[in-house]
Scaffold this motif. Sequence first.
Motif, mmCIF file in Angstrom:
data_model
loop_
_atom_site.group_PDB
_atom_site.id
_atom_site.type_symbol
_atom_site.label_atom_id
_atom_site.label_comp_id
_atom_site.label_asym_id
_atom_site.label_seq_id
_atom_site.Cartn_x
_atom_site.Cartn_y
_atom_site.Cartn_z
ATOM 1 N N TYR A 18 6.078 12.444 1.599
ATOM 2 C CA TYR A 18 5.148 11.882 0.616
ATOM 3 C C TYR A 18 5.307 10.382 0.406
ATOM 4 N N LEU A 19 6.294 9.788 1.034
ATOM 5 C CA LEU A 19 6.652 8.402 0.746
ATOM 6 C C LEU A 19 5.546 7.410 1.100
ATOM 7 N N GLY A 20 4.848 7.638 2.189
ATOM 8 C CA GLY A 20 3.833 6.685 2.631
ATOM 9 C C GLY A 20 2.751 6.451 1.600
ATOM 10 N N GLU A 21 2.246 7.525 0.999
ATOM 11 C CA GLU A 21 1.183 7.391 -0.003
ATOM 12 C C GLU A 21 1.691 6.638 -1.233
ATOM 13 N N GLN A 22 2.927 6.906 -1.625
ATOM 14 C CA GLN A 22 3.493 6.192 -2.768
ATOM 15 C C GLN A 22 3.663 4.706 -2.471
ATOM 16 N N LEU A 23 4.169 4.374 -1.301
ATOM 17 C CA LEU A 23 4.322 2.964 -0.939
ATOM 18 C C LEU A 23 2.982 2.239 -0.982
ATOM 19 N N ASP A 24 1.939 2.858 -0.452
ATOM 20 C CA ASP A 24 0.609 2.240 -0.465
ATOM 21 C C ASP A 24 0.155 1.958 -1.888
ATOM 22 N N SER A 25 0.374 2.915 -2.799
ATOM 23 C CA SER A 25 -0.096 2.744 -4.178
ATOM 24 C C SER A 25 0.687 1.656 -4.899
ATOM 25 N N ILE A 26 1.974 1.519 -4.590
ATOM 26 C CA ILE A 26 2.802 0.489 -5.229
ATOM 27 C C ILE A 26 2.440 -0.900 -4.704
ATOM 28 N N LEU A 27 2.394 -1.039 -3.397
ATOM 29 C CA LEU A 27 2.146 -2.358 -2.813
ATOM 30 C C LEU A 27 0.760 -2.876 -3.169
ATOM 31 N N ALA A 52 11.351 1.503 8.027
ATOM 32 C CA ALA A 52 11.499 0.420 9.002
ATOM 33 C C ALA A 52 10.167 -0.014 9.591
ATOM 34 N N THR A 53 9.144 0.816 9.459
ATOM 35 C CA THR A 53 7.825 0.479 10.004
ATOM 36 C C THR A 53 6.972 -0.327 9.020
ATOM 37 N N VAL A 54 7.445 -0.457 7.776
ATOM 38 C CA VAL A 54 6.668 -1.165 6.753
ATOM 39 C C VAL A 54 6.778 -2.664 6.988
ATOM 40 N N GLU A 55 5.677 -3.292 7.304
ATOM 41 C CA GLU A 55 5.663 -4.735 7.564
ATOM 42 C C GLU A 55 5.133 -5.470 6.347
ATOM 43 N N VAL A 85 10.666 -8.356 -14.761
ATOM 44 C CA VAL A 85 10.377 -6.994 -15.215
ATOM 45 C C VAL A 85 10.753 -6.041 -14.092
ATOM 46 N N LEU A 86 11.527 -5.001 -14.424
ATOM 47 C CA LEU A 86 11.962 -4.023 -13.435
ATOM 48 C C LEU A 86 11.277 -2.696 -13.727
ATOM 49 N N MET A 87 10.561 -2.166 -12.747
ATOM 50 C CA MET A 87 9.888 -0.882 -12.882
ATOM 51 C C MET A 87 10.562 0.144 -11.985
ATOM 52 N N LEU A 88 10.795 1.337 -12.513
ATOM 53 C CA LEU A 88 11.373 2.407 -11.725
ATOM 54 C C LEU A 88 10.258 3.184 -11.017
ATOM 55 N N ALA A 89 10.588 3.719 -9.851
ATOM 56 C CA ALA A 89 9.591 4.482 -9.091
ATOM 57 C C ALA A 89 10.272 5.590 -8.314
ATOM 58 N N ASP A 90 9.691 6.780 -8.365
ATOM 59 C CA ASP A 90 10.122 7.878 -7.506
ATOM 60 C C ASP A 90 9.445 7.746 -6.154
ATOM 61 N N GLN A 91 9.897 8.549 -5.208
ATOM 62 C CA GLN A 91 9.400 8.433 -3.843
ATOM 63 C C GLN A 91 8.146 9.260 -3.569
ATOM 64 N N ASP A 92 7.742 10.106 -4.503
ATOM 65 C CA ASP A 92 6.711 11.092 -4.179
ATOM 66 C C ASP A 92 5.510 11.099 -5.121
ATOM 67 N N ASP A 93 5.429 10.132 -6.033
ATOM 68 C CA ASP A 93 4.284 10.059 -6.941
ATOM 69 C C ASP A 93 3.245 9.083 -6.414
ATOM 70 N N VAL A 94 2.223 8.822 -7.198
ATOM 71 C CA VAL A 94 1.190 7.844 -6.844
ATOM 72 C C VAL A 94 0.874 7.024 -8.086
ATOM 73 N N TRP A 95 0.987 5.705 -7.975
ATOM 74 C CA TRP A 95 0.700 4.836 -9.111
ATOM 75 C C TRP A 95 -0.790 4.783 -9.407
ATOM 76 N N ILE A 96 -1.107 4.668 -10.686
ATOM 77 C CA ILE A 96 -2.491 4.482 -11.125
ATOM 78 C C ILE A 96 -2.763 2.977 -11.202
ATOM 79 N N PRO A 97 -3.883 2.508 -10.650
ATOM 80 C CA PRO A 97 -4.197 1.072 -10.719
ATOM 81 C C PRO A 97 -4.159 0.546 -12.154
ATOM 82 N N GLY A 98 -3.592 -0.624 -12.327
ATOM 83 C CA GLY A 98 -3.445 -1.224 -13.649
ATOM 84 C C GLY A 98 -2.068 -1.053 -14.248
#
Length: 244
Positions: A18-27, A52-55, A85-98
Amino acid sequence: MTDVRVSVCMATYNGEAYLGEQLDSILAELAPHDELIIVDDASADGTVALLATVEDARVRVFPRDHNRGYVRTFEEALQYATGDVLMLADQDDVWIPGRRALFVAALQNDAVAASNLVLLGSDAPLVPPIPGISWRLNASQSGHSVRNELRILAGIIPYFGCAMAIRRDAVDRILPFPDFLTESHDLWIATFANAHRTMRHLDEPTLRRRLHEENVSTARPRGIVPVLRARWMLLRAWLAAKKR
């Protein structure tokens, strides 16, 4: 708010699915000058290879060769962070815009902020552990420090690390985590904030939580001994937090 630098602190462990979708939502949420700190807790799957593939120059990955558990992994990620500001994030969720803007604004006057969550796929609220209780944070109750702490001890307030943010000037008092803390780093952070009357609740949800069999936090009931042990640990956390 545009000049505030945000550090996202993530702990990964066997999260390839699930990590890929979470990374996309965070970045997609982060500004060009922000950073995403990822500490991998000796994953045995393809998590580190995927990272390692994340550029993206904003992403910094720290792989471990031995497993220490999620509490110490999040602690290490917070130690590496350099943002305001430090935000915590799990590896398997999806951030909501904003999400970024909401937390940065919330931390103008308080040191810790916590938001609500919804379920991924339906946007329904989380199911409460006890039927009939309110399982959401209310902004108007942000300053009810003792009541909030009693709800932590009763297990009836939804403080989740994946929906929390910390202001830089509080990090050195929250860290290091107490040696006795073996679970619930999020409740330690919330306990510190309530002990010092510097917690801010957000009415809005800031992420969609993915439920699956590997979640660290589950709805399955625990036995009486683990529950009592956890409550004693949280009482110790309150006393420790008051001294910082």
